[in-house]
Design an enzyme around this catalytic site. Structure first.
Site: not given
Ligand code: ADP
Length: 310
Positions: A254, A248, A11
């Site tokens: 996940d 966040d 990422d």
């Protein structure tokens, strides 16, 4: 033991005031490179939850592969199932976040797209040894379909997080125990399609309960700040999320899914495992980042205990 067949990405995030228009160059105020890919994230979450985890994944033969390999080493996650594909780039998500927090993302699947059904065949022994095999919607569809059948043939439990909600065979979904989806993914599968946007947890629990057996062997639907619901042949449950300061939510699903797989692998019941998964998801939204925001097993168990007392 949890074996995760999944994606690995780098990422790469740039922070800008405004997105560049076509042809325009803008300067970022910051740049961050981090481990990503749902397979990698969920493997880390399951590992932190105390499971013995083996990740089966594909990276490229480029320098970017160093990023996930170093992250796995830092987490002490075994990587003998992670191989480099010659001539392919490591999967990359190029993320841009603007001043108001919106993002744009360009994903290059790279080596993840080269993760073929032949890998499933070669990993039959590992599948047979596992208590749980976990995968997501980021591998090629024929690979997911083949994996579902191989896991079932081995008598191993198959946990399928259909994120993103790609059109895998209905026979593959039917073998999931549980199928794990968020509300958007659930709707794409026709689950809860008739429910209003503000439907409560009880309505989602009933929708999951009525789909058990037909859609999947068991079902977990995560509801963001409202927690999650679950259903199997024995019953159905709603687990409210604890009140937390969400800073966040990236990677919360996940965290929850990896923890769920770990807790099922250690023999816990579905409602118990879902309670721990909801705790792990809630802890992950309290901190910035993806795997860097994941909590330890002790923290997850502690919060789940307080949730039960509440
Ligand atoms: P996804 O990230 O896949 O869209 P969800 O948004 O449903 O998944 O979040 C997964 C889990 O993370 C939820 O079941 C819940 O436990 C936790 N979670 C997410 N958002 C919040 C929040 N604002 N407050 C508390 N827990 C949250």
């Amino acid at each position: 033991m949890v074996v995760v067949f999944g994606s690995v990405n780098v990422d790469a995030t740039s922070y800008v005031r405004e997105f560049p228009r076509p042809g325009e160059t803008v300067h970022s105020s910051g740049f961050r490179v981090a481990l990503g890919g749902k397979g990698a994230n969920q493997a880390v979450a399951a590992h932190l939850s105390g499971a013995s985890v083996e990740l089966v994944a594909r990276v490229g033969d480029d320098a970017n592969a160093e990023v996930p390999m170093r992250a796995f080493a830092a987490f002490e996650l075994p990587t003998d199932g992670v191989a480099a594909v010659p001539g392919e780039p490591t999967g990359v998500a190029q993320i841009t976040v603007n001043g108001t927090g919106e993002n744009t993302i360009v994903v290059t699947a790279g080596a993840n797209a080269a993760f073929g059904a032949d890998v499933v065949e070669a990993e039959r022994e590992r599948i047979a040894r596992a208590d749980v095999v976990l995968t997501q919607g980021e591998l090629p569809i024929p690979t997911i379909d083949a994996l579902a059948l191989a896991v079932d043939a081995a008598g191993t439990r198959f946990v399928l997080n259909l994120a993103p909600p790609v059109p895998v065979a209905i026979e593959a979904v039917a073998l999931a125990d549980p199928l794990v989806v968020n509300v958007h993914e659930a709707r794409m599968l026709g689950l809860g399609a008739e429910l209003p946007d503000d439907a409560g947890a009880d309505a989602w629990r009933d929708a999951a309960a009525s789909a058990v057996g037909a859609l999947a062997r068991s079902i977990v639907v995560t509801l963001g700040a409202r927690g999650a619901v679950a259903a199997d042949r024995a019953g159905s449950w709603a687990v409210p999320a604890p009140d937390v300061d969400a800073v966040d939510t990236t990677g919360a699903g996940d965290a929850a899914t990896g923890t769920l797989a770990a807790m099922i692998a250690e023999g816990r019941s579905l409602p118990d495992a879902v309670r721990l998964a909801v705790a792990a998801g809630a802890l992950a939204v309290e901190r910035r980042g993806t795997v860097d925001s994941y909590a330890t097993r002790d923290a997850v168990l502690g919060l789940a205990e307080r949730m039960e007392d509440a």
